[in-house]
Design an enzyme around this catalytic site. Structure first.
Site, PDB file in Angstrom:
ATOM      1  N   HIS A  72       0.524  -0.995   0.004  1.00 26.16           N
ATOM      2  CA  HIS A  72      -0.111   0.269   0.275  1.00 26.16           C
ATOM      3  C   HIS A  72       0.601   1.105  -0.246  1.00 26.16           C
ATOM      4  O   HIS A  72       1.496   1.229   0.751  1.00 26.16           O
ATOM      5  CB  HIS A  72      -1.485   0.125   1.197  1.00 26.16           C
ATOM      6  CG  HIS A  72      -2.056  -0.935   1.062  1.00 26.16           C
ATOM      7  ND1 HIS A  72      -3.175  -0.209   1.682  1.00 26.16           N
ATOM      8  CD2 HIS A  72      -1.713  -1.907   0.461  1.00 26.16           C
ATOM      9  CE1 HIS A  72      -4.197  -1.365   1.209  1.00 26.16           C
ATOM     10  NE2 HIS A  72      -3.506  -2.439   0.631  1.00 26.16           N
ATOM     11  N   TYR A 200      -9.773   5.674   6.187  1.00 25.49           N
ATOM     12  CA  TYR A 200     -10.014   6.484   7.536  1.00 25.49           C
ATOM     13  C   TYR A 200     -10.835   7.633   7.523  1.00 25.49           C
ATOM     14  O   TYR A 200     -10.742   8.138   6.789  1.00 25.49           O
ATOM     15  CB  TYR A 200      -8.747   6.587   8.141  1.00 25.49           C
ATOM     16  CG  TYR A 200      -7.859   5.544   8.412  1.00 25.49           C
ATOM     17  CD1 TYR A 200      -7.379   5.169   9.540  1.00 25.49           C
ATOM     18  CD2 TYR A 200      -6.253   5.413   7.617  1.00 25.49           C
ATOM     19  CE1 TYR A 200      -6.697   4.058   9.920  1.00 25.49           C
ATOM     20  CE2 TYR A 200      -5.683   4.446   8.355  1.00 25.49           C
ATOM     21  CZ  TYR A 200      -6.146   3.536   8.801  1.00 25.49           C
ATOM     22  OH  TYR A 200      -4.657   2.786   9.859  1.00 25.49           O
ATOM     23  N   PRO A 292      -6.426   1.841  18.290  1.00 25.65           N
ATOM     24  CA  PRO A 292      -5.843   1.378  16.896  1.00 25.65           C
ATOM     25  C   PRO A 292      -5.682   2.613  15.492  1.00 25.65           C
ATOM     26  O   PRO A 292      -5.383   1.998  14.610  1.00 25.65           O
ATOM     27  CB  PRO A 292      -7.028   0.489  16.588  1.00 25.65           C
ATOM     28  CG  PRO A 292      -7.773   0.745  17.046  1.00 25.65           C
ATOM     29  CD  PRO A 292      -6.930   1.537  18.168  1.00 25.65           C
ATOM     30  N   LYS A 296      -0.400   0.704  15.080  1.00 21.24           N
ATOM     31  CA  LYS A 296       0.951   1.146  15.598  1.00 21.24           C
ATOM     32  C   LYS A 296       1.324   0.043  16.100  1.00 21.24           C
ATOM     33  O   LYS A 296       2.492  -0.120  17.055  1.00 21.24           O
ATOM     34  CB  LYS A 296       1.310   2.912  16.263  1.00 21.24           C
ATOM     35  CG  LYS A 296       1.760   3.297  14.880  1.00 21.24           C
ATOM     36  CD  LYS A 296       2.833   3.625  14.431  1.00 21.24           C
ATOM     37  CE  LYS A 296       3.122   4.232  12.403  1.00 21.24           C
ATOM     38  NZ  LYS A 296       3.107   3.382  11.975  1.00 21.24           N
ATOM     39  N   TYR A 384       3.032   7.216  10.031  1.00 19.94           N
ATOM     40  CA  TYR A 384       2.598   6.067   9.109  1.00 19.94           C
ATOM     41  C   TYR A 384       3.571   5.078   8.872  1.00 19.94           C
ATOM     42  O   TYR A 384       3.623   3.842   9.156  1.00 19.94           O
ATOM     43  CB  TYR A 384       1.054   6.560   7.968  1.00 19.94           C
ATOM     44  CG  TYR A 384       0.580   5.351   7.593  1.00 19.94           C
ATOM     45  CD1 TYR A 384      -0.622   5.540   8.879  1.00 19.94           C
ATOM     46  CD2 TYR A 384       0.558   3.950   7.543  1.00 19.94           C
ATOM     47  CE1 TYR A 384      -2.285   4.553   8.553  1.00 19.94           C
ATOM     48  CE2 TYR A 384      -0.489   3.355   7.069  1.00 19.94           C
ATOM     49  CZ  TYR A 384      -1.608   3.283   8.462  1.00 19.94           C
ATOM     50  OH  TYR A 384      -2.811   2.178   7.975  1.00 19.94           O
TER      51      TYR A 384
HETATM   52  C1  PHB Z   1      -6.485  -3.546   9.984  1.00 14.90           C
HETATM   53  O1  PHB Z   1      -6.620  -3.689   8.927  1.00 14.90           O
HETATM   54  O2  PHB Z   1      -7.149  -4.423  11.107  1.00 14.90           O
HETATM   55  C2  PHB Z   1      -6.196  -2.336  10.843  1.00 14.90           C
HETATM   56  C3  PHB Z   1      -5.791  -1.037   9.337  1.00 14.90           C
HETATM   57  C4  PHB Z   1      -5.404  -0.668  10.395  1.00 14.90           C
HETATM   58  C5  PHB Z   1      -5.779   0.253  11.747  1.00 14.90           C
HETATM   59  C6  PHB Z   1      -5.939  -0.525  12.013  1.00 14.90           C
HETATM   60  C7  PHB Z   1      -6.200  -1.800  11.924  1.00 14.90           C
HETATM   61  O3  PHB Z   1      -6.036   1.139  11.948  1.00 14.90           O
END
Ligand code: PHB
Ligand code: APR
Length: 389
Positions: A72, A200, A292, A296, A384
């Site tokens: 990604h 997001y 989450p 991280k 990130y």
């Molecule tokens: C996930 O794919 O479970 C996931 C991805 C990004 C995040 C949190 C969880 O910030």
């Protein structure tokens, strides 16, 4: 029994540390409270920094990851109908990969078995003795019998609910904690992801995240109340709420289906200092937790593994204690920056119940600034993809 490093906890931290130590000829025993099947049934986040991938390769366990992961180069951030992309490769010169933490853990167990390194499952009542002496040991119970392992060092990789952290006397420990007034309701479904990058999304109804595991396995989350139970949310109610929180463009093409897993996790920021007491070293979730948002958790744990492995290697190969002496300070310096990023990204995109109209305006201005400002996007991208070790 005797070993060089006793590792308490067979999650990603303990297993990766064990594999790196094995590669350096350092003997370990891993003690895991659960069964292997139980550890491998836990569904966790799935974004790996390039540093985490490099560590997997260094440990000789990167082959399947290399083949099956998805690269990604950026992510989508939204607020209501407003959306923009942050390109990690352009802004920070690095990317991340999608590879489920469960798969990473599976690879590490397989490698440990191939190496015939000792892992004990279903063990109970682990206690640590003499961590502040030169002769530490770890006792545990298995099938009603008590056993003791003498060792040089103990790696406390036993997660937030483990025994390692609380073995450090309370007066020598300082804990920092922030609890958030909401949780994440997560759904795993055998449906194609709505988009090829993560989304997001902040919205007036709360946060949502569209993530994935592969071309036919999607992971979605919505911010929920701390009093909600997974049973309170039918699949239909979940999909409807998710659609309300993401831009119409994505809501219209979202493929829904039966959930194959549904769970709620509270959000917490937590750090315990120091990460070392004598010959006991805390590593990963045993010492720190992040919300989450920003993925991280696992990646911060892997930073600890990097510093701790280097410290042990320096000690055993050169008789130099500098690496282990500096471990806590070095690990914490990186951890606090990941804490800051996770906290800031959570604040940026979630709906806080006590926020005033002014607070909401500030949040919207923050998102708008990130959308328009390339320096702000560079800062986001650098965090990130992971800060350097
Ligand atoms: C996930 O794919 O479970 C996931 C991805 C990004 C995040 C949190 C969880 O910030
Ligand atoms: N004795 C032995 N094992 C224990 C004990 C104990 N007293 N207490 C906990 N454990 C085991 C747990 O069963 C678990 O398998 O320790 C392991 C800890 O694993 P994780 O909780 O996954 O923590 P860690 O290995 O540090 O992984 C990094 O970052 O944000 C997270 O989700 C992410 O789990 C990931 C973590």
């Amino acid at each position: 029994m005797r070993t060089q490093v006793t590792i308490i906890g067979g999650g990603p931290s303990g297993l990766l540390l064990g594999q790196l130590l094995h590669g350096a000829g350092i003997d370990t025993v891993v003690l895991e409270r659960q069964s292997k099947a139980h550890v491998l049934s836990r569904i966790r986040a799935g974004i790996l920094e390039t540093g985490t991938v490099a560590l997997m390769h260094k440990a000789g366990v990167g082959q399947r990851l290399e083949k099956e992961c998805f690269r990604h180069d950026g992510t989508v951030i939204c607020h209501g109908e407003m959306q923009f992309g942050v390109n990690f490769s352009e802004r920070a010169g690095k990317h991340v990969v999608v590879y489920g933490q469960t798969e990473l853990t599976r690879d590490l167990y397989e490698a440990r078995e191939l190496a015939s390194a000792k892992t004990l499952f279903n063990i109970e009542n682990v206690t640590i003795q003499g961590a502040d002496t030169d002769t530490p040991s770890v006792s545990y119970e298995q099938e009603g019998l008590t056993h003791t392992i003498k060792c040089d060092f103990i790696a406390g990789c036993d997660g937030f609910h483990g025994v390692s952290r609380t073995t450090i006397p309370a007066q020598l420990r300082r804990e920092y904690e922030k609890l958030y007034p909401f949780g994440w309701l997560g759904v795993l479904s055998e449906t194609p992801p709505v988009h090829d990058e993560l989304i997001y999304a902040g919205s007036d109804r709360g946060f949502a995240l569209c993530s994935m595991r592969n071309a036919n396995l999607s992971r979605y989350y919505i911010q929920c109340s701390l009093t909600d139970q997974p049973e309170d949310w039918s699949d239909t109610a979940f999909w409807e709420e998710l659609k309300r929180r993401i831009p119409n463009e994505y809501a219209d093409r979202l493929v829904t289906g039966a959930s194959i897993e549904k769970s709620i996790a509270p959000l917490r920021s937590f750090v315990s200092e120091p990460m070392r007491w004598g010959r006991l070293f805390l590593c990963g979730d045993a010492a720190h937790i992040v919300p989450p948002t920003g993925a991280k958790g696992l990646n911060s744990a892997m930073g600890d593994v990097h510093y701790l492995f280097n410290g042990f290697q320096q000690f055993y190969q050169e008789g130099d204690t500098r690496g282990i002496d500096e471990y806590s300070a070095k690990a914490l310096a990186r951890v606090w920056k990941a804490e800051r990023f996770s906290w800031a990204t959570t604040k940026l995109l979630h709906r806080f119940p006590d926020d005033s109209d002014f607070d909401r305006k500030m949040q919207q201005a923050d998102v708008a600034f990130l959308a328009e400002n390339s320096a702000a996007q560079t800062v986001f991208a650098q965090n990130y993809v992971g800060l350097p070790y």
